[in-house]
Design an enzyme around this catalytic site. Sequence first.
Site, PDB file in Angstrom:
ATOM      1  N   ASN A 125      24.874  -9.705   8.225  1.00 28.64           N
ATOM      2  CA  ASN A 125      23.925 -10.722   7.781  1.00 28.64           C
ATOM      3  C   ASN A 125      23.871 -10.739   6.258  1.00 28.64           C
ATOM      4  O   ASN A 125      23.622  -9.713   5.622  1.00 28.64           O
ATOM      5  CB  ASN A 125      22.552 -10.379   8.378  1.00 28.64           C
ATOM      6  CG  ASN A 125      21.476 -11.360   7.994  1.00 28.64           C
ATOM      7  OD1 ASN A 125      21.706 -12.560   7.890  1.00 28.64           O
ATOM      8  ND2 ASN A 125      20.275 -10.835   7.774  1.00 28.64           N
ATOM      9  N   ASP A 148      25.665 -23.379   6.487  1.00 31.98           N
ATOM     10  CA  ASP A 148      25.111 -24.214   7.561  1.00 31.98           C
ATOM     11  C   ASP A 148      23.951 -25.031   7.003  1.00 31.98           C
ATOM     12  O   ASP A 148      22.979 -24.474   6.491  1.00 31.98           O
ATOM     13  CB  ASP A 148      24.628 -23.326   8.702  1.00 31.98           C
ATOM     14  CG  ASP A 148      24.405 -24.102   9.990  1.00 31.98           C
ATOM     15  OD1 ASP A 148      23.940 -25.262   9.910  1.00 31.98           O
ATOM     16  OD2 ASP A 148      24.675 -23.557  11.069  1.00 31.98           O
TER      17      ASP A 148
END
Length: 244
Positions: A125, A148
Site C-alpha cells: 500500500n 485511479d
Amino acid sequence: MPESTDVRVFRERPVSFVRRSGRMSEAQERAWAELSGHYVLEIPRGDAATSVRPGAAIDPAREFGRHAPLVVEIGSGQGHAIVHAAASRPDTDFLAVEVFKAGLARTMLDADRVGARNLRLAEANAPEVLEHLLPAGSADELWIFFPDPWHKKRHTKRRLIDGGFPPMVRRALRPGGIVRLATDWEDYARQMRTVFDGAEGFTRDFAGEWAERHPGRVLTAFERKGERAGRAIRDLAYRTAGGS
C-alpha cells in the site's frame, strides 16, 4: 455472553485501491518463482496483506548494492514506464510500488528481458511505503502517473492524493526532490494541483497552468485509453524545499 463490539481496524487511512485476486498466467507464475528473489522486496507486514509494519524501513543502498539516486513509482501497473526508465538510466535505482501481483510479475518479466537489474518491486500500500518502508529523505523523485481517479462522486474520497498525502511525500523525498503527477481526468488534475499548491514545503516546478509532459513517461495503455475517450492528459511537478 454478549457479543464483542470491538472492531479490528487494519488501517487508519482508507486505501485507494480495490485488491483484485485475478489469476496469474503461467508465465507470470514462472516469473514470480524465478525472478522475485532478485526483484521483490521482503516486507514485514502488519495485519493487512499489503501493509508495511511500522519500523520496517529498508536500506536502499543494501537492497541495490550501491549508492545511487532513487526514483519511486506509485501504482506502477504492469511496469511499462518504470522498466523503460530503468533500462534507459542504469546509473539510477528504481522502486515500483504496486498491489496487484500480476502487474508485478509482468514488470519482472519485462525488466529481465531488457536486463534492468536496477529495479526493485514493493507489493504494498503506497501510503505505508512512504510512511514506513522508505527512510526519510531517501527518494530523489516520486512518480504518480494515472492513479485511479475514482470518478464517481461517492467514491472520490478514495483518491490517493488528498490533503493528507503531501506530508508523506515530503518525508520520503530528499530536500529538492520532485514529485511528478499525470492524469487524464481534469477534476482530479485540478484536485492534485490544489492539494500541492497549498501543501507546506512544496513549490511548483513548472510555469503556466500545467507542467510539460515528463520525457521519461512512456505512452501507456492508460494514456491511450484516456486519449481515445477525448480526455486531455495533464502533468504536474512539485519540488520540495531545501534543494534545487
